[in-house]
Design a protein around this motif. Structure first.
Motif: not given
Length: 349
Positions: A239-240, A263-269
């Protein structure tokens, strides 16, 4: 088919009273070691596995189980390093107490309110959800089940383990503002779990369910004022990436110079989307997150982020739950967060 052996039969076989046999199984120090060994040997010879745990629960008035509610399907929870760290912190405290952890998924996997009213729980922890209008709250309160909320829900009878989402995000926004950024966009976690993704308008913003999402939006606006917000359907790398493509694949004069992911997970995306589009980070676009998660797959890239004590949140929530079960009256807790500047933010192009 032979009947299940009983505790009385074990006691007779071991040559002790039923009460002594019961104490031996409970590990009571009132039973001498040789006697306990004799009882356990007799039980093994008769094929007796021990007292029925349901009966023991009824006698104690406790189930020995604490429920952890998560907002999405367990598939997403176990892909989210923050959710995993939080649940690990909870389990770290409950394990030595001999208390089990029951995971109750969100979305379509959540048990019905009628089922929740019947599930034997000593306490409930809202670990990654926290909706004030969650019907499970009323069902649990009606039973007198103690409730702990991790960043929510904020409701009567719920003890809160909180972090400063707004202040932490504001510190990140001030960092970007100090670098010279003025064209900023937010990639937000889901405002509601209804599968929607895309730009957020005022009507959608007014329907924001999640307290951490609201506070992280406000933290950015405290520094930059109103900025565009792109909502994701779930807190996942894919989704990121989707959000990153949508907001970065535009002419340079319309492109944000900095993206703040919730979130970091979205930032990674978003970082992956920037790489796909051939955009240098931070030369052409700065990217920042929130969590301080262990994203080992980023390699040498060190994400600028707000670090929160996720595992400590889990430990505190579990300890508060145990205190509530024991009849204590613990108060709300707010844990500190801190800005960590990495290699993904720099001056605007």
């Amino acid at each position: 088919m032979s009947a299940r052996p009983t505790l009385a039969a074990v006691a007779a076989h071991a040559g002790v009273s039923p009460s002594t046999a019961s104490l031996a199984f409970s590990g009571s120090p009132r039973v001498a070691a040789p006697t306990r060994e004799r009882v356990l040997t007799a039980a093994a010879e008769l094929g007796y596995a021990g007292p029925d745990p349901r009966a023991a629960s009824l006698r104690r008035g406790r189930s020995g189980v604490i429920g952890a509610f998560v907002g999405e399907r367990l598939l997403y929870a176990f892909r989210d390093p923050v959710a995993v760290a939080l649940l690990d912190g909870i389990a770290e405290v409950l394990g030595p107490h001999g208390v089990g952890l029951l995971l109750l998924a969100g979305d379509t996997g959540r048990p019905s309110t009628e089922q929740i009213a019947r599930i034997p729980l000593d306490a409930a922890i809202f670990a990654t959800c926290g909706l004030e209008d969650d019907p499970a709250i009323d069902a649990l309160r009606a039973r007198g089940v103690p409730i702990v909320g991790v960043e929510g829900p904020v409701a009567d009878g719920v003890v809160l383990v909180d972090i400063d989402d707004r202040g932490g995000t504001a510190s990140l926004a001030r960092h970007l503002h100090g670098l010279g950024h003025r064209r900023v966009e937010i990639v937000a976690m889901p405002l509601r779990l209804d599968g929607r993704r895309g730009p957020v308008d005022a009507a959608r913003r007014a329907r924001t369910h999640y307290r951490d999402v609201r506070h992280r939006l406000l933290g950015v606006e405290d520094v930059f004022g109103p900025v565009p917000v792109y909502e994701t359907a779930s807190n996942a790398v894919a989704d990121g990436i989707h959000a990153g493509r949508a907001i970065l694949d535009v002419p340079a004069h319309r492109r944000p110079t900095a993206v703040i992911a919730q979130s970091d997970v979205l930032a990674a995306g978003v970082l992956a989307a920037a790489a796909e589009l051939g955009l240098a980070v931070p030369g052409e676009v700065s990217v920042a997150g929130f969590d301080g998660a262990d994203l080992h797959w980023l390699g040498a890239t060190r994400l600028t982020t707000v670090v929160q004590p996720t595992d400590e949140k889990g430990r505190r929530a579990a300890q508060i739950a145990m205190d509530l079960v024991a009849g204590g009256h613990p108060g709300d807790v707010e844990l500190p967060v801190s800005l960590r500047v990495g290699t993904t933010t720099g001056p605007p192009p």
